[in-house]
Design a protein around this motif. Structure first.
Motif, PDB file in Angstrom:
ATOM      1  N   CYS A  77      74.834  67.467  21.789  1.00  0.00           N
ATOM      2  CA  CYS A  77      73.285  67.344  22.142  1.00  0.00           C
ATOM      3  C   CYS A  77      72.697  69.005  22.548  1.00  0.00           C
ATOM      4  CB  CYS A  77      72.804  66.444  22.942  1.00  0.00           C
ATOM      5  SG  CYS A  77      71.362  65.913  23.037  1.00  0.00           S
ATOM      6  N   LEU A  78      71.833  69.353  21.737  1.00  0.00           N
ATOM      7  CA  LEU A  78      71.497  70.788  21.616  1.00  0.00           C
ATOM      8  C   LEU A  78      70.296  71.031  22.633  1.00  0.00           C
ATOM      9  CD1 LEU A  78      71.877  71.960  18.184  1.00  0.00           C
ATOM     10  CD2 LEU A  78      73.369  71.895  19.866  1.00  0.00           C
ATOM     11  N   ARG A  79      70.371  71.909  23.437  1.00  0.00           N
ATOM     12  CA  ARG A  79      68.785  72.186  24.321  1.00  0.00           C
ATOM     13  C   ARG A  79      68.283  73.738  23.391  1.00  0.00           C
ATOM     14  NH1 ARG A  79      70.952  75.339  28.630  1.00  0.00           N
ATOM     15  NH2 ARG A  79      68.790  75.236  29.517  1.00  0.00           N
ATOM     16  N   ARG A  80      68.769  74.100  22.358  1.00  0.00           N
ATOM     17  CA  ARG A  80      68.399  75.068  21.780  1.00  0.00           C
ATOM     18  C   ARG A  80      67.042  74.977  20.918  1.00  0.00           C
ATOM     19  NH1 ARG A  80      73.303  77.552  18.462  1.00  0.00           N
ATOM     20  NH2 ARG A  80      72.000  79.423  18.151  1.00  0.00           N
ATOM     21  N   TRP A  98      67.904  64.687  21.370  1.00  0.00           N
ATOM     22  CA  TRP A  98      67.441  64.579  19.949  1.00  0.00           C
ATOM     23  C   TRP A  98      66.514  63.194  19.671  1.00  0.00           C
ATOM     24  CZ3 TRP A  98      71.038  61.668  16.310  1.00  0.00           C
ATOM     25  CH2 TRP A  98      71.979  60.783  16.858  1.00  0.00           C
ATOM     26  N   LEU A  99      66.137  63.216  18.511  1.00  0.00           N
ATOM     27  CA  LEU A  99      65.365  61.759  18.194  1.00  0.00           C
ATOM     28  C   LEU A  99      64.309  61.660  19.120  1.00  0.00           C
ATOM     29  CD1 LEU A  99      68.388  59.191  17.614  1.00  0.00           C
ATOM     30  CD2 LEU A  99      67.187  60.804  15.879  1.00  0.00           C
ATOM     31  N   HIS A 100      63.805  62.803  19.312  1.00  0.00           N
ATOM     32  CA  HIS A 100      62.555  63.099  20.432  1.00  0.00           C
ATOM     33  C   HIS A 100      61.326  63.412  19.414  1.00  0.00           C
ATOM     34  CE1 HIS A 100      64.758  66.992  19.886  1.00  0.00           C
ATOM     35  NE2 HIS A 100      63.374  67.487  20.033  1.00  0.00           N
ATOM     36  N   SER A 101      60.021  62.959  20.038  1.00  0.00           N
ATOM     37  CA  SER A 101      58.986  63.794  19.426  1.00  0.00           C
ATOM     38  C   SER A 101      58.639  65.177  19.811  1.00  0.00           C
ATOM     39  CB  SER A 101      57.803  62.610  19.372  1.00  0.00           C
ATOM     40  OG  SER A 101      57.468  62.670  20.855  1.00  0.00           O
ATOM     41  N   GLN A 130      67.018  61.048  22.884  1.00  0.00           N
ATOM     42  CA  GLN A 130      68.252  60.780  23.232  1.00  0.00           C
ATOM     43  C   GLN A 130      69.049  61.806  23.604  1.00  0.00           C
ATOM     44  OE1 GLN A 130      69.840  57.715  20.576  1.00  0.00           O
ATOM     45  NE2 GLN A 130      72.061  57.691  21.308  1.00  0.00           N
ATOM     46  N   ALA A 131      69.877  61.747  24.895  1.00  0.00           N
ATOM     47  CA  ALA A 131      70.593  62.557  25.441  1.00  0.00           C
ATOM     48  C   ALA A 131      72.099  62.635  24.936  1.00  0.00           C
ATOM     49  CB  ALA A 131      70.458  62.875  26.907  1.00  0.00           C
ATOM     50  N   THR A 143      71.438  56.883  30.944  1.00  0.00           N
ATOM     51  CA  THR A 143      71.117  57.942  30.723  1.00  0.00           C
ATOM     52  C   THR A 143      71.236  58.768  29.493  1.00  0.00           C
ATOM     53  OG1 THR A 143      73.666  58.554  30.982  1.00  0.00           O
ATOM     54  CG2 THR A 143      72.345  58.661  33.033  1.00  0.00           C
ATOM     55  N   GLU A 144      71.265  57.832  28.426  1.00  0.00           N
ATOM     56  CA  GLU A 144      71.477  58.135  27.000  1.00  0.00           C
ATOM     57  C   GLU A 144      69.845  58.378  26.393  1.00  0.00           C
ATOM     58  OE1 GLU A 144      73.930  55.729  24.792  1.00  0.00           O
ATOM     59  OE2 GLU A 144      75.775  56.570  25.472  1.00  0.00           O
ATOM     60  N   TYR A 145      68.923  57.616  27.013  1.00  0.00           N
ATOM     61  CA  TYR A 145      67.648  57.525  26.454  1.00  0.00           C
ATOM     62  C   TYR A 145      66.755  58.300  27.823  1.00  0.00           C
ATOM     63  CZ  TYR A 145      69.401  54.893  22.779  1.00  0.00           C
ATOM     64  OH  TYR A 145      70.083  54.605  21.655  1.00  0.00           O
ATOM     65  N   LEU A 146      65.705  59.157  27.245  1.00  0.00           N
ATOM     66  CA  LEU A 146      65.175  60.073  28.163  1.00  0.00           C
ATOM     67  C   LEU A 146      63.773  59.572  28.250  1.00  0.00           C
ATOM     68  CD1 LEU A 146      66.403  63.357  26.860  1.00  0.00           C
ATOM     69  CD2 LEU A 146      67.244  62.167  28.776  1.00  0.00           C
ATOM     70  N   ALA A 147      63.097  59.506  29.326  1.00  0.00           N
ATOM     71  CA  ALA A 147      61.605  59.460  29.651  1.00  0.00           C
ATOM     72  C   ALA A 147      60.787  60.789  29.991  1.00  0.00           C
ATOM     73  CB  ALA A 147      61.412  58.400  30.726  1.00  0.00           C
ATOM     74  N   SER A 148      61.644  61.755  30.089  1.00  0.00           N
ATOM     75  CA  SER A 148      60.968  63.083  30.504  1.00  0.00           C
ATOM     76  C   SER A 148      60.120  63.653  29.433  1.00  0.00           C
ATOM     77  CB  SER A 148      62.142  64.037  30.801  1.00  0.00           C
ATOM     78  OG  SER A 148      63.051  64.298  29.799  1.00  0.00           O
ATOM     79  N   THR A 149      59.186  64.595  29.685  1.00  0.00           N
ATOM     80  CA  THR A 149      58.410  65.211  28.642  1.00  0.00           C
ATOM     81  C   THR A 149      58.382  66.722  29.013  1.00  0.00           C
ATOM     82  OG1 THR A 149      56.478  65.050  29.647  1.00  0.00           O
ATOM     83  CG2 THR A 149      57.081  63.244  28.011  1.00  0.00           C
TER      84      THR A 149
END
Length: 204
Positions: A93-96, A118-121, A136-137, A149-155
């Motif tokens: 999973c990339l931060r780049r 990934w799979l984020h907007s 998804q993390a 922890t695999e699904y994120l609520a952060s923005t």
């Protein structure tokens, strides 16, 4: 310009490396498509416009394959089960993040996100900033329930002027593969998506 992102050229049975890795740009005035610069192999990255010629691409995954076991599966001329595919691949999973100059067809790496997703907007705020939501993390194993922890609520918000990321408000619930739209300067709407194997129906 309108950006066409990489996608799959063939069904997965043809091999995991049969993917389109170039971006194509459409000029709406002429109706002409042209090929932009090539990206590294990744899936599920978010992208949004920063300026008329600059686009932000962020996150996604890179897949690393067990080549020996993959060749054996292909030689058997059979379609592996979902669990067998999982054993053949490892997703990073990339931060780049990168900025595409569409006029020049040039890529420049910029500050990374935190965390990788990934799979984020990714949604343009219209002022040189982009807000990235959810995602998804990690890769979800087909036969196993996802961990919290695999699904994120952060923005977080990327500012092109400072080339930096700033955390923003948490979403009410984590989700990935959702749709996002900017309603006005102060309101972002998120629709649907997935949390585990259930589609989200909430509209924020």
């Amino acid at each position: 310009a309108v950006v066409g992102t990489p996608g799959s050229l063939h069904a997965r049975r043809q091999g995991p490396r049969d993917r389109a890795q170039h971006l194509v740009l459409l000029d709406p005035r002429t109706g002409d498509w042209r090929t932009a610069a090539r990206l590294p192999r990744w899936d599920g990255a978010g992208h949004a416009r920063l300026t008329p010629d600059l686009w932000l691409f962020c996150g996604g995954t890179m897949t690393h394959w067990d080549d020996a076991r993959l060749r054996a599966a292909m030689e058997d001329d059979r379609v592996p089960t979902p669990d067998e595919w999982w054993e053949l691949e490892r997703r990073e999973c990339l931060r780049r993040a990168w900025i595409l100059d569409a006029a020049r067809g040039r890529w420049d790496e910029t500050a990374p996100m935190e965390p990788g997703r990934w799979l984020h907007s990714a949604t343009s705020l219209g002022d040189g900033r982009v807000i990235v939501s959810g995602g998804q993390a990690a890769g979800a194993r087909p036969s196993s329930p996802p961990t919290p922890t695999e699904y994120l609520a952060s923005t977080e918000i990327f500012d092109h002027r400072s080339h930096s990321w700033t955390p923003s408000a948490q979403m009410p619930a984590p989700r990935a593969s959702h749709t996002a739209a900017l309603l006005d300067r102060d309101h972002l709407m998120l629709v649907g998506g997935s949390r585990g194997w259930h589609l989200g129906e909430t509209v924020f």
